[in-house]
Design an enzyme around this catalytic site. Sequence first.
Site, PDB file in Angstrom:
ATOM      1  N   ASP A  48      18.686 101.559  27.468  1.00 45.38           N
ATOM      2  CA  ASP A  48      17.689 100.135  27.905  1.00 45.38           C
ATOM      3  C   ASP A  48      16.540 100.140  27.798  1.00 45.38           C
ATOM      4  OD1 ASP A  48      17.379  97.953  29.872  1.00 45.38           O
ATOM      5  OD2 ASP A  48      18.240  98.966  30.942  1.00 45.38           O
ATOM      6  N   ASP A  54      20.548  89.627  32.175  1.00 55.92           N
ATOM      7  CA  ASP A  54      21.706  90.498  32.894  1.00 55.92           C
ATOM      8  C   ASP A  54      22.764  89.045  33.987  1.00 55.92           C
ATOM      9  OD1 ASP A  54      21.105  92.372  32.869  1.00 55.92           O
ATOM     10  OD2 ASP A  54      19.559  93.249  34.765  1.00 55.92           O
TER      11      ASP A  54
END
Length: 398
Positions: free
Chosen positions: A150, A220
């Site tokens: 990430d 997201d």
Amino acid sequence: MRRLALSLIGLLALLPLASAQTSAAKPMLAATPPMGWNSWNWFAGKVTQDDVKQAADLVVSTGMRDAGYVYINIDDTWQGKRDASGVLHPNEKFPDMKGLADYVHSKGLKLGIYSSPGDLTCAKFEGSLGHEQQDADLYASWGIDYLKYDLCGFRTKLDAEAPGDKLKQNVMMRDAYVKMHQALLKTGRPIVYSLCQYGFDSVWQWGPEVGGNLWRTTGDVRDNFPSIALIAETNVGLGKYAGPGHWNDPDMLEVGNGKLTMDENRTHMGMWAMLAAPLLAGNNLTKLTPEVTGVLTNREVVAIDQDSLGKQAERVYQEGPVQIWSRPLADGGRALAVINFGEDTTFLRGIPLHLKEAGVTSGMKARDVWAAKDLGAIKDDYKVALKRHEMLLLRFSK
């Protein structure tokens, strides 16, 4: 700056050869989109080793494993501190990571883990910056099968070293992903490599070159329909970048979460299948209802997602709230999705299928996938009526 760019190009030029040599000896990683479960959407920072074990048990007992969900992925907050040698240790929530991996493997499943190319992760736990090979070796020694990497924690470094310079930041970002890819290769263990960097710098154009098996195309996902619709819209035109071994990733499945209706759950699942997306459930497995289980494990929908041709759907028609997406399949057939993205609670009726634009040829027979009903040969004037946020999913076969 030019020197940095050239060094990256030189490094990337070596990768196809390395990949070709690797593929000759080993099966392709992620030949179809990875399927599994991820801890973040439900547990976030509260996930523990026992939660992961229970998730593995439930993926088996609910039939999800047999439907193809094999990765049990631990997201952020498992990390402890590094010792004097720089070796990272799990925190008290994960007292035995090797034992956990063995347990998950004993269930016929695989274990995934999470890190960041930065000093810290999104949740401010230890990242992998400067310890890429150490961490890759550690994951391999535990028996890890999947790494989500990430960008979140790396942004501080980008802003500090290249403030406002997007070109330099993008080169640094690619270099960081290459570094971990090379570290994973050196372990000799097949580990699926998931790039989580939210679609920055059109990652779909260079993801394979830095070793990615999948890469996030958007921010997201949230457990509401506007988020799902926005992600679908963002993936328009990206089909040419997806294929066996490398997939566009519209983020995890929210099926069964929030206040999604069953129509919305089916549309979400069906849309991800049309997008040849990784199917990583993010729900509370302890509260799975038969209806939600049925959506996640629908064999015909999963088969579309996992189709060996690996061609992502493209949108072929849009008018008002109605969109039609078409996906070619390995058997010469087509998957066709007709979706009502509108907010009006009244039915939309008389929607034409636009079969010619969708690549459906004369003589193909249709099956309504969600209804599990054979329709035979149908034409554009087939009577379609859709409720708010409902999807008609058809599979056409020769």
